[in-house]
Motif scaffolding. Structure first.
Motif, PDB file in Angstrom:
ATOM      1  N   UNK A 180     -26.124 -52.804  18.008  1.00  0.00           N
ATOM      2  CA  UNK A 180     -24.890 -52.388  18.337  1.00  0.00           C
ATOM      3  C   UNK A 180     -23.744 -53.132  17.861  1.00  0.00           C
ATOM      4  N   UNK A 181     -24.163 -54.520  17.418  1.00  0.00           N
ATOM      5  CA  UNK A 181     -22.755 -55.363  16.907  1.00  0.00           C
ATOM      6  C   UNK A 181     -22.877 -55.429  15.334  1.00  0.00           C
ATOM      7  N   UNK A 182     -21.643 -55.267  14.696  1.00  0.00           N
ATOM      8  CA  UNK A 182     -21.547 -55.635  13.395  1.00  0.00           C
ATOM      9  C   UNK A 182     -21.356 -54.469  12.503  1.00  0.00           C
ATOM     10  N   UNK A 183     -21.414 -53.023  12.955  1.00  0.00           N
ATOM     11  CA  UNK A 183     -20.943 -52.010  12.194  1.00  0.00           C
ATOM     12  C   UNK A 183     -21.986 -51.410  11.194  1.00  0.00           C
ATOM     13  N   UNK A 184     -23.288 -51.860  11.042  1.00  0.00           N
ATOM     14  CA  UNK A 184     -24.301 -51.402  10.370  1.00  0.00           C
ATOM     15  C   UNK A 184     -24.837 -49.850  10.829  1.00  0.00           C
ATOM     16  N   UNK A 185     -24.638 -48.968   9.931  1.00  0.00           N
ATOM     17  CA  UNK A 185     -25.062 -47.680  10.747  1.00  0.00           C
ATOM     18  C   UNK A 185     -25.835 -46.966   9.553  1.00  0.00           C
ATOM     19  N   UNK A 186     -26.547 -46.095   9.963  1.00  0.00           N
ATOM     20  CA  UNK A 186     -27.467 -45.463   8.979  1.00  0.00           C
ATOM     21  C   UNK A 186     -28.623 -44.661   9.403  1.00  0.00           C
ATOM     22  N   UNK A 187     -29.388 -44.030   8.475  1.00  0.00           N
ATOM     23  CA  UNK A 187     -30.606 -43.421   8.958  1.00  0.00           C
ATOM     24  C   UNK A 187     -31.686 -43.821   8.017  1.00  0.00           C
ATOM     25  N   UNK A 188     -32.922 -43.517   8.139  1.00  0.00           N
ATOM     26  CA  UNK A 188     -34.031 -43.872   7.359  1.00  0.00           C
ATOM     27  C   UNK A 188     -34.490 -42.827   6.358  1.00  0.00           C
ATOM     28  N   UNK A 189     -35.007 -43.193   5.269  1.00  0.00           N
ATOM     29  CA  UNK A 189     -35.574 -42.225   4.150  1.00  0.00           C
ATOM     30  C   UNK A 189     -37.238 -42.432   4.216  1.00  0.00           C
TER      31      UNK A 189
ATOM     32  N   UNK B 230     -25.320 -42.351  15.512  1.00  0.00           N
ATOM     33  CA  UNK B 230     -23.870 -42.020  15.909  1.00  0.00           C
ATOM     34  C   UNK B 230     -22.888 -42.668  15.127  1.00  0.00           C
ATOM     35  N   UNK B 231     -23.188 -43.787  14.809  1.00  0.00           N
ATOM     36  CA  UNK B 231     -22.065 -44.703  13.980  1.00  0.00           C
ATOM     37  C   UNK B 231     -21.971 -44.147  12.712  1.00  0.00           C
ATOM     38  N   UNK B 232     -23.089 -43.700  12.050  1.00  0.00           N
ATOM     39  CA  UNK B 232     -23.077 -43.147  10.612  1.00  0.00           C
ATOM     40  C   UNK B 232     -22.309 -41.592  10.698  1.00  0.00           C
ATOM     41  N   UNK B 233     -22.546 -40.982  11.630  1.00  0.00           N
ATOM     42  CA  UNK B 233     -22.042 -39.692  11.846  1.00  0.00           C
ATOM     43  C   UNK B 233     -20.512 -39.531  12.065  1.00  0.00           C
ATOM     44  N   UNK B 234     -20.103 -40.750  12.718  1.00  0.00           N
ATOM     45  CA  UNK B 234     -18.599 -41.104  12.925  1.00  0.00           C
ATOM     46  C   UNK B 234     -18.102 -41.618  11.601  1.00  0.00           C
ATOM     47  N   UNK B 235     -18.839 -42.155  10.730  1.00  0.00           N
ATOM     48  CA  UNK B 235     -18.138 -42.672   9.651  1.00  0.00           C
ATOM     49  C   UNK B 235     -18.028 -41.673   8.556  1.00  0.00           C
TER      50      UNK B 235
END
Length: 448
Positions: free
Chosen positions: A223-232, A196-201
């Motif tokens: 949830x803390x610190x702003x790291x967002x993303x997905x796996x490869x 969700x965070x990566x989508x929002x970014x």
């Protein structure tokens, strides 16, 4: 069932910086550089828990720090199960609060004050949606008829943390004609929060978002610190962005529905904080692990609060992982290799990290950087938390090496690791170590 709160051995103060050992953290990158500022210079800088002192001729900007404050009346000595606290992540214009407490989803004003615009998209999974989606929608809209809420429900599991599933979030946002004033809300564990965070970014080049973590793992760490993303398929979390939320709302009541295995998984990250920077917290865990496993509400509330304070302080000092923040990844280089090599979702993230911590501790001992008492204590507490202390039997030395070679902490072809060094609560982030020790550790934990 749950142990009574009277059985807890809480320290007299939960405030960071009270450890009498006044130990410092050292980081090698790959040459010795002690970091103590969010604006690192090539000169020697030192970090201690009780403040900042800089031995550098370069100018250093004003200190960024994490603070905590009370939302309701509570004892400083013990965070009760019904008390609420807020820990502030101080990042200037990107600062935000972490609300921690029981029943916070029944306080709609907490969420509503952080909603921007009139449109909200809740991103969750099919497991969490069945339990908490209606409650969150009510919290977002109660007494606030101007807000409309859409939701997208993703499949549950680490193996779905990929680009194909992420597109479902974008599909829903575009089909719903959401604009730049909308707010995304992540409702779930670490996978949902990261996606969700990566989508929002990424959506419309950045929209607001809120984190509502529902697992121990996500509440104390992701949830803390702003790291967002997905796996490869070749590596975990290789695609993503640093993107801070508007707030993190941790309703500890959501842990009542958490499976035992997920609870134990999250405790791996709790243990990590004690090992790398908070010896007093680690000692508290050794005394109170039975209460944590038994879901004592006071023990869980305190562990979450102390973990968030530790992470908030590190993130405030090093938001984009220039060095200090990397130490939060103790055991993760080995652990991510397990997740990638063994198959995403076969082991939970915390289970892989637990085995990775044991391997990092073993390597630290082989290098002569810690004594055997720390090795024994780490092994004992992970076992007591019902976490694995060896990697899966199918993991080979070559599998570890090939996956670790593409880890995010590799720089200029140099594999940098977080290892323990010195007394409990100290660690290094370094590429300056004897490669023989790494090989010995890998061969000690792998059959071939």
């Amino acid at each position: 069932m749950a142990a009574t709160s009277a059985a807890l051995s809480l320290p007299l103060s939960s405030k960071l910086g009270t450890n009498s050992s006044d130990s410092s953290l050292r980081f090698l990158n790959p040459k010795p550089i002690l970091l103590r500022s969010p604006f690192f210079s090539p000169n020697v800088v030192e970090i201690k828990r009780n403040g900042i002192s800089v031995s550098s001729a370069s100018p250093v900007r004003s200190r960024i720090c994490a603070t905590s404050a009370q939302v309701m009346d509570q004892s400083v000595a013990a965070l009760g199960s019904k008390a609420s606290t807020v820990v502030d992540v101080d990042l200037g214009t990107r600062s935000y609060p972490i609300y921690i407490g029981s029943g916070l989803l029944d306080r709609p004003e907490l969420l509503q004050r952080h909603v921007h615009g009139k449109r909200v998209l809740v991103v969750t999974n099919n497991t969490v949606a069945a339990i908490y989606l209606d409650k969150v929608v009510e919290a977002l809209t109660k007494g606030n008829t101007n807000v409309s809420v859409e939701s997208v429900i993703l499949p549950d599991g680490e193996k779905y943390k990929n680009m194909d599933i992420l597109m479902k979030v974008f599909d829903k946002a575009i089909e719903s004609r959401l604009d730049r004033k909308c707010t995304f809300v992540a409702l779930g564990g670490g996978v949902i929060g990261d996606m969700c965070g990566y989508a929002a970014a990424s959506f419309l080049r950045g929209v607001n978002f809120i984190q509502i973590p529902t697992t121990v793992m996500s509440q104390v760490d992701s949830s803390v610190g702003g790291k967002t993303g997905i796996n490869h398929r070749l590596g975990k979390n290789l695609i993503g962005a640093f993107y801070q939320p508007q707030c993190v709302l941790i309703d500890t009541d959501t842990l009542n529905t958490l499976p035992d295995r997920e609870l134990a998984s999250g405790l791996a990250e709790v243990i990590k904080y004690g090992l790398i920077r908070d010896a007093e917290f680690f000692e508290w865990q050794e005394k109170n692990m039975p209460a944590l496993i038994a879901r004592d509400p006071s023990a869980l509330a305190y562990a979450i609060k102390r973990s968030c304070e530790n992470k908030a302080e590190v993130v405030s000092l090093d938001e984009r992982e220039s060095g200090l923040r990397a130490t939060l990844n103790l055991g993760h280089t080995f652990g991510h290799a397990i997740e990638t090599g063994f198959g995403y979702g076969q082991w939970l993230h915390g289970e892989a990290v637990a085995a990775g911590i044991i391997m990092a501790v073993d390597m630290s001992y082989r290098l002569g950087w810690i004594d055997d008492s720390i090795v024994k204590r780490v092994n004992n507490i992970l076992k007591e938390a019902k976490l694995p202390v060896v990697p899966p039997e199918t993991m080979t030395v070559e599998m570890f090496k090939s996956v670790m070679a593409v880890d995010k902490k590799v720089a200029d072809g140099l594999m940098r690791l977080i290892l323990l060094k010195g007394p409990l609560g100290n660690c290094v982030f370094t590429g300056d170590y004897d490669r023989k020790a790494l090989d010995e550790t890998l061969h000690a934990f792998c059959k071939f």
